[in-house]
Design a protein around this motif. Structure first.
Motif: not given
Lengths: 581, 581
Positions: A115-122, A428-430, A434-436, A438-451
């Motif tokens: 999740t730390d990678i995702a919030r930096q990369e995506f 849960k983790y995002s 605080k792993a967000t 930029l969504a299509e509406n221009g606002k930050p959104a939390e990742f929906e995750m699966g494992c």
């Protein structure tokens, strides 16, 4: 491969601590060697199996669009503190301090780091969906490691994590992984079932386990032969009975049942069906203040039919029972005026909260403890001898013959070994980290995750539990340490045998078959016993007598006798039988 | 592979803590991502390089007859106590306690565990030789982790261990590994040297390092261009001077050298060659009692020529100096009556043990400190102003121009990065762990061992230090994350470009070439900059204008301009240029 250049190390006896057959056989076949409790060397023969498992998993994960990364084994505690797992997880999370006394953990899984990678990369929804996976060493400091690779402390796991822009997309990612898992387990050549599993606090149905069917499995699997319904018994719903409660026909009476403290004993004594008895289970929940001290304890009484077992997951979902524990004997005596074994809901000393299983709620004229040692009550009825139940719920494990929750037939139960799990995590983790993006509406959104996990080193053990006989392991072709063994008889004495064996070995290698030539010079009995123990699925035996007739002997590990094959045909014969992985 | 389905993440700026070019470029190219000090995520682009390194190493280890195993990352302390390394090793050995407070270590190497396997598995000389290897996560808790993967704490290492029946056989195993290492490093496509290294307490010449040549390397490598002599400067012998000492020509005199505390300053002041000066280094050794308290301290004075540097390994081999330390200022003042900077062997306050470098022993009329602040002595001579030296030894690093120890020319020096090490261990571990086998004479004998390491995650960093330019990395084909990148210009606008790019991508894949198609829709400048930074060696650019002429552009990462290639020829053109690994 020639056996003389490999490490073949079979044992006659299994170690004393090997309780289950896969642990016994993997040790005897020289596949694993114990280094400490729950910690094993993967020996050359076992590592070949593990590498084949890894290769199939990797290939199918890549095919499904997942991207391989590798996250550290030793992870800084900071990330684990962000989600609170550093504090919340029990001692199975191995915590360490480095030379500067900074806290680290050895990864049991990697949600925090990925999740730390995702919030930096995506950064943008345009980069999604993404699925990152690794095949890596994990460690869980199990309280009681046992069963060899089945419940070890150090193990290899494939763990994948999907990141999506919304719940719908996350469901697509989930289904993609589910389909990949089916391809993977199909390729392993094992009998398995994808079963619904409990999804804990997250809810919903997006949690499934992949269970290898084996009589020795730790998990009970419920399935309906007339539909595709399958679930872990933890999850499978016991439907509410269709019939209404019969009218009361008996008067309540107290009966002496000296020494009969179980429903089964009481039913036998009273010559009644076990289904007419009701068992009383006493739970407790504690209310605590901010300092963690208990300020109030509530005692609960659960009623289940005498032939039914309590399901702890379901009980934990009853409002108020999320953090239940079993009541102490002191608490029981305080509320029931009686020791366990003769408890019931009638004539309580102090009030308790009553929770009644759906099947008990429709019973009339039942038997339960009288809250007096060596006595039971018969002819007990709701609404007369005690109030109508207010809290009725599904509290029990289903049993064979129960109606399938999908209404399509009756349930059966078998045992399974969990070797994979697909799980929708939601935010849960995002959210915690605080792993967000930029969504299509221009606002930050939390990742929906699966494992999505696969127990890479557990899988060979599960395969053995399913595939073995009294002589040893029987590997499916795809994950056998070697697919074919060439066994020459008297190779050191006969030039003809030596030449033919080496030619067949070379021809099979050239045909891309994973073959081993047993050139150790062992006597036939010992040689065959070794390979039957190790479980190589295809065997070719070459001897002087056969070769004079132009024949060799082929035998599959499951065959009871050998088939004669002409030397000229043997290459084609074997390659046609070996499963292309 | 299509770029849109992969994780490409380039950065304009390197992180502030990235001091060396490989650390900067691996981070900027999105190959690694720091998780903590010396702990990195291997990101998809970097992991592809690591996996290619692993594959080549594995293939050549197997070809050399080594057998792959996998030993645990978390290892019980007991075995490490058998060899004493649990206590002796410094804090770089990460020690942990499990939930039962039992001691464990995270493997920095695996001599103990592999020797434990050998003593259980290899019962007879008939089973020897054997070589076991693993490619596994290691951890060393470096005091100052730095330089990215060059000196990380968690890293991947290939470690192999040979077991032989006697010293001769062990030498054969050593040479087999040495030859395998040469094949491995040849295949990587790197410039490297196998250099003699110090073999510590074990002695002998069977210790060599494989050094990747790079100006930024931490190691100094000495080699003779006229022979195959090459050694780490730690090991390279400075031959005794051929000439005898000239006769004394000057009288000893005290000269004021105010503020000139280095040989260079003194030589400049006195207008003398630096080679006429002698530097004084003061060491000390402590004798301890059983309780570990110091009971006696010996002070030593080492004399080196002013232009020479002390070699600590060589000094440690002088009898009595194995555990030397530098003397404290108090000890120096106590023996010399003077602060450092003006020390010398004449007019000592208290006696010291004198050790003289071979080159100093043949000097006459030399300059040294007068043991008085701001004064030096000139015209100093052995046998007149101080006794003839009793202890003469090779104490210094060789310098360029020194005679080669093999007598075949003069030495040169270059910088290198150690990426492999082959080492004859003798019976060091087998003796400590009582690891024996039944020898041909029927008696138990200790295994003769060797160990052989390759820094799998360090290697990509070393490759970059050797192969980069101002635009980024230049990978050798064998370990490039992708061998070929196909860059279409305006793929989203032109159907012709899209079709041609996808066909070339598919054709290259079918030809077994590891190719990536950049379908991200980046503008040409950004796209080219990304791939030049990432360092893919072969690039094909397709655009509308070229395709109308039936041409595409090929450019190797080292080329200064592109080559036009006919579309019909491009597949053959590329496959002929791509190095088959």
């Amino acid at each position: 491969m020639k056996a003389s250049q490999f490490l073949i190390s079979t044992l006659k006896e299994a170690p004393a601590d090997a309780e289950i057959v896969s642990h016994q056989l993997m040790t005897r076949a020289g596949m694993i060697k114990k280094l400490g409790a729950g910690i094993y060397n993967y020996m050359p023969m076992g590592l070949r199996v593990i590498r084949k498992v890894e290769a199939i998993v990797r290939e199918e994960m890549n095919r499904a669009g997942a991207i391989e990364v590798s996250m550290p084994v030793v992870q800084p505690a900071e990330l684990w503190q962000e989600t609170g797992r550093f504090e919340k997880m029990g001692p199975e999370l191995l915590r360490i301090q480095d030379r500067h006394e900074r806290d680290f953990v050895i990864q049991p899984t990697s949600e925090e780091v990925v999740t730390d990678i995702a919030r930096q990369e995506f950064k943008s929804y345009k980069q999604l969906p993404k699925n990152l996976y690794q095949i890596q060493t994990k460690f869980r400091d199990e309280r009681r490691p046992r069963f060899g690779l089945m419940r070890g402390r150090e193990f290899i796991m494939k763990d994948a994590y999907s990141f999506d822009k919304d719940r719908d997309a996350a469901q697509v990612s989930y289904q993609t992984m589910r389909a990949a898992y089916k391809r993977i387990f199909d390729r392993f050549g094992l009998q398995y079932r994808a079963v619904r599993a409990d999804s804990g606090a997250i809810g919903g149905d997006l949690s499934e386990e992949f269970q290898v069917i084996a009589a020795t499995g730790e998990d009970a699997i419920v399935y309906c032969p007339d539909s595709d319904y399958a679930a872990n018994i933890e999850k499978a719903e016991a439907l509410a009975p269709a019939q209404a409660r019969p009218a009361a026909a008996q008067a309540m009476a107290k009966t002496a049942t000296p020494g009969k403290s179980t429903c089964a004993d009481v039913a036998e004594l009273l010559k009644l069906p076990l289904q007419n008895t009701v068992k009383s289970l006493v739970l407790a929940t504690d209310e605590r203040n901010e300092a963690g001290d208990i300020v109030k304890t509530q005692v609960w009484l659960l009623l289940l039919r005498g032939d039914h077992d309590m399901n702890e997951i379901k009980v934990g979902k009853v409002p108020g029972l999320a953090d239940f524990r079993f009541a102490t004997v002191a608490e029981i005596e305080d509320h029931f005026g009686c020791q366990p074994g003769y408890l019931g809901p009638v004539n309580l000393k102090k009030p308790v909260k009553l929770v009644v299983d759906r099947d008990v709620a429709v019973m009339a004229d039942w038997v339960c403890g009288a809250n007096e040692a060596d006595y039971h009550l018969t002819g007990v009825n709701f609404g007369r001898d005690l109030p109508e139940p207010e809290l009725v719920a599904d509290l029990r494990n289903v049993v064979a013959g129960d109606k399938s929750p999908d209404g399509k037939g009756e349930l059966l139960i078998e045992r399974g070994i969990e070797i994979g799990h697909v799980f929708y995590l939601g935010t849960k983790y995002s959210k915690a980290m605080k792993a967000t993006f930029l969504a299509e509406n221009g606002k930050p959104a939390e990742f929906e995750m699966g494992c999505y996990g696969i127990g890479v080193t557990r899988l060979p053990a599960a395969a053995i539990e399913q595939n073995h006989d009294e002589r040893g392991i029987i590997w499916p072709d795809a994950i056998a340490p070697f697919t074919v063994v060439v066994c020459p008889i008297g190779m050191d004495r006969s030039e003809a045998v030596k030449t033919a064996a080496e030619k067949l070995h070379a021809d099979l290698l050239a045909a891309g078959v994973d073959v081993i030539l047993d050139d150790r010079g062992e006597r036939p009995g010992a040689m065959f016993a070794d390979w039957e123990l190790i479980g190589v699925p295809h065997r070719v035996v070459l001897g002087d007598r056969g070769l004079q007739e132009g024949m060799v002997e082929y035998q599959h590990r499951r065959d009871t006798s050998a088939t004669k094959v002409a030397v000229a045909d043997v290459l084609g014969f074997i390659t046609s039988r070996v499963q292309k992985s």
